[in-house]
Scaffold this active site. Structure first.
Site, PDB file in Angstrom:
ATOM      1  N   GLU A 174       0.883  -1.159   0.000  1.00 25.58           N
ATOM      2  CA  GLU A 174       0.000   0.000   0.000  1.00 25.58           C
ATOM      3  C   GLU A 174       0.920   1.207   0.000  1.00 25.58           C
ATOM      4  O   GLU A 174       1.204   1.789   1.034  1.00 25.58           O
ATOM      5  CB  GLU A 174      -0.922  -0.049   1.210  1.00 25.58           C
ATOM      6  CG  GLU A 174      -2.050   0.962   1.135  1.00 25.58           C
ATOM      7  CD  GLU A 174      -1.535   2.349   1.439  1.00 25.58           C
ATOM      8  OE1 GLU A 174      -1.221   3.086   0.481  1.00 25.58           O
ATOM      9  OE2 GLU A 174      -1.433   2.668   2.615  1.00 25.58           O
ATOM     10  N   GLU A 229       4.238   8.471  -3.502  1.00 25.65           N
ATOM     11  CA  GLU A 229       5.078   7.745  -2.556  1.00 25.65           C
ATOM     12  C   GLU A 229       6.092   6.842  -3.254  1.00 25.65           C
ATOM     13  O   GLU A 229       6.727   6.009  -2.610  1.00 25.65           O
ATOM     14  CB  GLU A 229       4.217   6.929  -1.595  1.00 25.65           C
ATOM     15  CG  GLU A 229       3.481   7.789  -0.598  1.00 25.65           C
ATOM     16  CD  GLU A 229       2.847   6.977   0.516  1.00 25.65           C
ATOM     17  OE1 GLU A 229       3.085   5.755   0.576  1.00 25.65           O
ATOM     18  OE2 GLU A 229       2.131   7.566   1.324  1.00 25.65           O
TER      19      GLU A 229
END
Length: 722
Positions: free
Chosen positions: A188, A197
């Site tokens: 995730e 990210e």
């Protein structure tokens, strides 16, 4: 919960893309133990220092432990762990994917939740016929989270079944860190934009080095969608030129022909668009932009030309985007970050309000793109390894050498707000009626104030600290001087090179006027009282202030209001079991509220974006900060009486800046505006209020609130009792 980008470079610390950290940590190894260097910023001075977090400091180093807790409480880990719909989707997809013993790799493992789900799935599917045991490798680069993960795994009795690697995934090697390539990837590593990210470089390295050919993955794929919208509020967040023309105060922050000299960064901005849904006019149907498959190696960059048909007449001010996550291979388990006007059409995919994933907004340059119904708009969508951008017909292309200052959207909106500008202008004109300053010092990063003084009083000398702008501030003032009717002969930018001034630096002049908004670029997104840095600056300048010097603002007033904040409280309440896994050990570290938690910290939030919100008391003064005096620690208390029925979930605090001694001009940073963040102190237990303010359970009708300001570190301690 990935931190895969954290330690790649120190230079980009202030702009780190990971929204769960909001600051940076840099990992480094030593012969004796793992350690992390984490940046700590002093809100009173803007200076920063590296704090060392050791692998073996659980029992000692109290200051380091306190800092870790304070830091982790300001991340989105708790909010994400409280996202029950997300947790259920991942569990169902992992159980569906991990159907036999295998090697599962969890990248960005966080508290180890997905790793435990994978280990449990393998245990449930183990067959006595097969002797092969499954392996789960949890890769987590951020040392404080590794330490927290170990505690979670221990209380769940899964520590022996999961191998933890405290490294970035792109530092992991087969035969050195793991004994074989993994069959399944669970991860995730997503932000509101999807890519911020480091999803792409992380997947590239994993497919090249860490995964078998044709691996199974959870999630399976993600698709980004967009929609063109008209919204005056979104235009105000970037188009200063258009709104400044309405001010008619003679100040030109963006003179004609120099529209791009002050601008927002060309990027997507996370935002809770449901909070402004009533102000949004949809100008197109949702359109698909990019698709990313986790099960194969992604490309570093792509571009796609889109033709989007307008569904109504209007002015396209922005593109609102979101993503849909398909977690399983056959497409039965989905999670979406779509706004309410989209997700409400499919209740099975509805999620509760959460702050860790929002929609994203891309501003269309200037006044936007005019559209007629049935007209096609051309959009070029481009993605890099970490971001997505758009080019439209209305967008102007900035030359590489084009000089500009980049500000936040909220700062652009403030500078275009006629009411705010009028208040500041009135305060300055009143000050000049009393005395025309020989020397005025601008203590903060306010280019508006520097120009305003130079414009209103050309004979006054202006010295601006501009601690966050430095030489850029000087270049900017030079560029707009003629348009604002002043010359740089009487204006000097000091930058941050001086912590204070002496009579030598002021050319033997005393400071007659010390002003600030206050606004410091380095304090963007911080708690409202961190702008009391102005009080520190005023104290440093005591030796050069004249006896009758005007200080504007003359004081700050700490305000407090009791509010119903059910969505925010639910997103940060204490954890018990998540999909069957005990997480109670993380509550204190992550700053949870609720029965199973200790006192929760005061955190910065834009209250207007916090889902369902209701004031259930009047506004009260808690403390005053008198800037005519030098900075000192102080204390205040008040009784907050409930005046509306509802449930009190917390206290909202902010500062009103009083611009004159008569208090006739006050600029507020409270929840009634959209430009500032407030401080939110959530209660341990919500208080139900009925019948004109009486509390059912506690038989009281108010909260006693105390505040203590520490002048040595600029922090504010808030306590309350019923």
């Amino acid at each position: 919960m990935a931190l895969s980008l954290v330690s790649k470079c120190f230079a980009s610390i202030p702009l780190h893309p990971n929204p769960r950290l909001r600051t940076a940590a840099a990992a480094m190894s030593s012969a004796s133990a793992q350690r992390v260097l984490q940046l700590k910023v002093d809100p009173l001075t803007g200076s920063s220092e590296w704090v060392v977090i050791e692998e073996e400091d659980d029992g000692g180093a109290e200051a380091s432990q306190d800092f870790q807790k304070s830091f982790l409480a300001r991340t989105s880990y708790l909010d994400m762990l409280n996202d029950s719909y997300r947790n259920r989707c991942f569990r169902e997809a992992i159980e569906k994917t991990v159907t036999q013993p295998c090697h599962v790799l969890d990248i960005g493992a966080g508290t180890g939740l997905l790793s435990m789900m994978a280990a449990q799935a393998m245990t449930q599917n183990e067959s006595p016929v097969h002797s092969t045991k499954g392996i789960v490798t949890a890769c987590e680069s951020y040392l404080p989270m590794v330490k927290l993960m170990r505690k979670v795994l221990h209380i769940n009795g899964t520590g022996r079944n999961i191998s933890i690697i405290n490294k970035r995934s792109d530092e992991v090697s087969v035969d050195i860190d793991i004994r074989s390539r993994a069959d399944v990837l669970v991860s995730e590593i997503l932000d509101s934009e999807l890519l911020g990210e480091g999803l792409i470089p992380t997947l590239q390295h994993a497919h090249d080095i860490l995964l078998v050919k044709n691996p199974q993955t959870v999630p399976y794929q993600a698709t980004i969608y967009g929609q063109m919208v008209e919204c005056n509020y979104l235009q105000k967040l970037h188009d200063l030129y258009s709104y400044e023309n309405e001010a008619s105060d003679g100040i030109h922050l963006v003179p004609a022909g120099m529209e791009s000299i002050l601008r927002v960064a060309r990027q997507q901005y996370p935002m809770h668009c449901d909070a402004i849904s009533k102000e949004i006019k949809l100008l197109s149907e949702p359109f698909k932009i990019f698709e990313f498959n986790f099960w194969r190696r992604p490309e570093s960059s792509r571009e796609i030309a889109l033709r989007v048909k307008a569904t109504a007449d209007g002015q396209a001010h922005a593109i609102v985007s979101w993503w849909v996550l398909q977690l399983d291979w056959d497409g039965s388990i989905f999670y979406t970050t779509a706004p309410g006007w989209i997700s409400s059409q499919n209740n099975s995919n509805a999620r509760s309000w959460c702050d860790h994933w929002k929609q994203c907004v891309w501003f269309i340059h200037g006044e936007g793109l005019p559209l007629s119904k049935e007209e096609d708009a051309s959009i070029l969508a481009v993605h890099s390894e970490t971001s997505i951008s758009y080019q439209l017909e209305a967008d102007c292309q900035y030359a590489e050498g084009d000089y500009h200052i980049t500000l936040s959207p909220e700062r652009i909106a403030i500078y275009g707000d006629c009411q705010w500008r009028c208040s500041i202008l009135k305060a300055m004109r009143n000050a000049f009626q009393r005395r025309v300053p020989s020397l005025c010092v601008v203590a903060d990063d306010s280019i508006f104030l520097a120009i305003l003084v130079a414009h209103l009083s050309p004979q006054s000398r202006v010295m601006a600290f501009f601690p966050g702008l430095h030489e850029n501030g000087s270049r900017y003032l030079q560029a707009v001087a003629d348009a604002n009717g002043f010359t740089m002969e009487h204006v000097e930018v000091l930058g941050r090179r001086l912590m204070s001034l002496t009579m030598h630096e002021t050319h033997q002049r005393e400071v007659d006027l010390l002003i600030a908004e206050p606004f410091y670029i380095a304090n963007n997104g911080m708690l409202p009282w961190h702008n009391l840095r102005f009080w520190k600056e005023r104290t440093n300048l005591t030796s050069v202030l004249s006896k009758d010097a005007l200080v504007i603002p003359c004081k700050g007033i700490l305000k407090v209001c009791a509010m119903s904040l059910p969505d925010l409280w639910n997103s940060r309440h204490s954890l018990d079991k998540i999909e069957g896994f005990d997480h109670s050990v993380v509550n204190t570290t992550l700053g949870a509220c609720g029965d199973a938690a200790e006192d929760s910290p005061c955190l910065p939030f834009s209250v207007w974006q916090c889902g369902e919100v209701k004031e259930i008391s009047k506004t009260y003064t808690l403390m005053e900060f008198n800037f005519s005096m030098e900075m000192h620690s102080c204390f205040g208390k008040t009784e907050v009486k409930f005046s509306e029925d509802g449930t009190c979930h917390g206290l909202v605090l902010w500062i009103d800046w009083v611009m004159d001694k008569e208090a006739s001009m006050v600029t507020s940073t409270g929840p009634g505006t959209r430009y500032w963040k407030q401080g939110v102190k959530l209660l341990r237990r919500p208080v139900i209020v009925e019948n004109n303010g009486s509390i059912i359970a506690n038989r009281a009708c108010s909260l006693a609130v105390e505040a203590s300001f520490n002048s040595t570190n600029g922090e504010l301690s808030i306590k309350h009792s019923s």
